[in-house]
Design a protein around this motif. Sequence first.
Motif, PDB file in Angstrom:
ATOM      1  N   ASP A   1       0.828  -1.198   0.000  1.00 56.29           N
ATOM      2  CA  ASP A   1       0.000   0.000   0.000  1.00 56.29           C
ATOM      3  C   ASP A   1       0.866   1.252   0.000  1.00 56.29           C
ATOM      4  OD1 ASP A   1      -2.296  -1.476   0.018  1.00 56.29           O
ATOM      5  OD2 ASP A   1      -2.736  -1.192   2.159  1.00 56.29           O
ATOM      6  N   GLU A   2       1.919   1.257   0.839  1.00 57.49           N
ATOM      7  CA  GLU A   2       2.782   2.424   0.930  1.00 57.49           C
ATOM      8  C   GLU A   2       3.520   2.664  -0.378  1.00 57.49           C
ATOM      9  OE1 GLU A   2       5.361   2.241   4.323  1.00 57.49           O
ATOM     10  OE2 GLU A   2       3.681   1.768   5.646  1.00 57.49           O
ATOM     11  N   SER A   3       3.973   1.590  -1.018  1.00 59.30           N
ATOM     12  CA  SER A   3       4.712   1.774  -2.259  1.00 59.30           C
ATOM     13  C   SER A   3       3.806   2.295  -3.361  1.00 59.30           C
ATOM     14  CB  SER A   3       5.379   0.465  -2.683  1.00 59.30           C
ATOM     15  OG  SER A   3       4.398  -0.507  -3.001  1.00 59.30           O
ATOM     16  N   ALA A   4       2.514   2.031  -3.249  1.00 56.63           N
ATOM     17  CA  ALA A   4       1.572   2.535  -4.238  1.00 56.63           C
ATOM     18  C   ALA A   4       1.082   3.936  -3.868  1.00 56.63           C
ATOM     19  CB  ALA A   4       0.377   1.588  -4.350  1.00 56.63           C
TER      20      ALA A   4
ATOM     21  N   ASP B   1       2.273  13.131   4.892  1.00 55.43           N
ATOM     22  CA  ASP B   1       3.031  12.122   4.137  1.00 55.43           C
ATOM     23  C   ASP B   1       3.179  10.802   4.886  1.00 55.43           C
ATOM     24  OD1 ASP B   1       3.442  13.839   1.935  1.00 55.43           O
ATOM     25  OD2 ASP B   1       5.126  14.787   2.983  1.00 55.43           O
ATOM     26  N   GLY B   2       2.096  10.385   5.579  1.00 51.50           N
ATOM     27  CA  GLY B   2       2.079   9.099   6.254  1.00 51.50           C
ATOM     28  C   GLY B   2       2.732   9.083   7.625  1.00 51.50           C
ATOM     29  N   ASP B   3       3.172  10.223   8.132  1.00 48.36           N
ATOM     30  CA  ASP B   3       3.829  10.297   9.442  1.00 48.36           C
ATOM     31  C   ASP B   3       2.769  10.218  10.541  1.00 48.36           C
ATOM     32  OD1 ASP B   3       5.047  11.071  11.844  1.00 48.36           O
ATOM     33  OD2 ASP B   3       6.441  12.421  10.824  1.00 48.36           O
ATOM     34  N   LEU B   4       2.741   9.078  11.259  1.00 47.26           N
ATOM     35  CA  LEU B   4       1.718   8.851  12.287  1.00 47.26           C
ATOM     36  C   LEU B   4       1.746   9.905  13.385  1.00 47.26           C
ATOM     37  CD1 LEU B   4       2.142   5.003  12.645  1.00 47.26           C
ATOM     38  CD2 LEU B   4       0.101   6.151  11.836  1.00 47.26           C
ATOM     39  N   ALA B   5       2.920  10.155  13.937  1.00 51.31           N
ATOM     40  CA  ALA B   5       3.033  11.091  15.049  1.00 51.31           C
ATOM     41  C   ALA B   5       2.599  12.508  14.638  1.00 51.31           C
ATOM     42  CB  ALA B   5       4.460  11.111  15.595  1.00 51.31           C
ATOM     43  N   ALA B   6       3.019  12.926  13.463  1.00 50.22           N
ATOM     44  CA  ALA B   6       2.648  14.259  12.993  1.00 50.22           C
ATOM     45  C   ALA B   6       1.148  14.361  12.740  1.00 50.22           C
ATOM     46  CB  ALA B   6       3.426  14.597  11.717  1.00 50.22           C
ATOM     47  N   ALA B   7       0.552  13.298  12.208  1.00 49.91           N
ATOM     48  CA  ALA B   7      -0.895  13.296  11.956  1.00 49.91           C
ATOM     49  C   ALA B   7      -1.667  13.373  13.267  1.00 49.91           C
ATOM     50  CB  ALA B   7      -1.292  12.053  11.163  1.00 49.91           C
ATOM     51  N   ILE B   8      -1.227  12.615  14.261  1.00 50.48           N
ATOM     52  CA  ILE B   8      -1.904  12.649  15.567  1.00 50.48           C
ATOM     53  C   ILE B   8      -1.756  14.031  16.184  1.00 50.48           C
ATOM     54  CG2 ILE B   8      -1.831  11.737  17.931  1.00 50.48           C
ATOM     55  CD1 ILE B   8      -1.009   9.014  16.610  1.00 50.48           C
ATOM     56  N   SER B   9      -0.570  14.614  16.129  1.00 47.78           N
ATOM     57  CA  SER B   9      -0.344  15.956  16.679  1.00 47.78           C
ATOM     58  C   SER B   9      -1.236  16.984  15.989  1.00 47.78           C
ATOM     59  CB  SER B   9       1.116  16.371  16.514  1.00 47.78           C
ATOM     60  OG  SER B   9       1.946  15.578  17.308  1.00 47.78           O
ATOM     61  N   ARG B  10      -1.373  16.845  14.688  1.00 47.07           N
ATOM     62  CA  ARG B  10      -2.213  17.769  13.931  1.00 47.07           C
ATOM     63  C   ARG B  10      -3.664  17.717  14.397  1.00 47.07           C
ATOM     64  NH1 ARG B  10      -3.009  19.564   8.126  1.00 47.07           N
ATOM     65  NH2 ARG B  10      -0.765  19.386   7.933  1.00 47.07           N
TER      66      ARG B  10
END
Length: 129
Positions: A85-88, A118-127
Amino acid sequence: MFGGGGMNPRKMQQMMKQMGIDVDELDAEEVVIRTADEEYVFDSPQVTKMDAQGQETFQVVGDYDVREAGAGGDASAVESADAADESAGEIPDSDVQIVAQRAGVSEDDARAALEDEDGDLAAAISRLE
């Protein structure tokens, strides 16, 4: 510190609540701890989540198996699917679920935040928090 050797569990919970410590039992099916060399796989573990002043701690209790890193059954299949999924350019559903649960938002909002970061879990949660 507490010396709760013979303390009543109800009393212990009451004391913890007074100190601002929340304890929850999680209904976990499996826990996998990965190191560079090995994977510790707990099947049907007892998992306790403790939140003390915003710091979350997890306690895992149960029998486990040790496997060579990357040699695991179902977890490897999930990882392979996620990697595809990530590679696509797709965000893995497992990441969306983690962000949605952690931030307390819908999966659509979680997916949008992951895409923006860009798929960064920590940054998405912080946002989202």
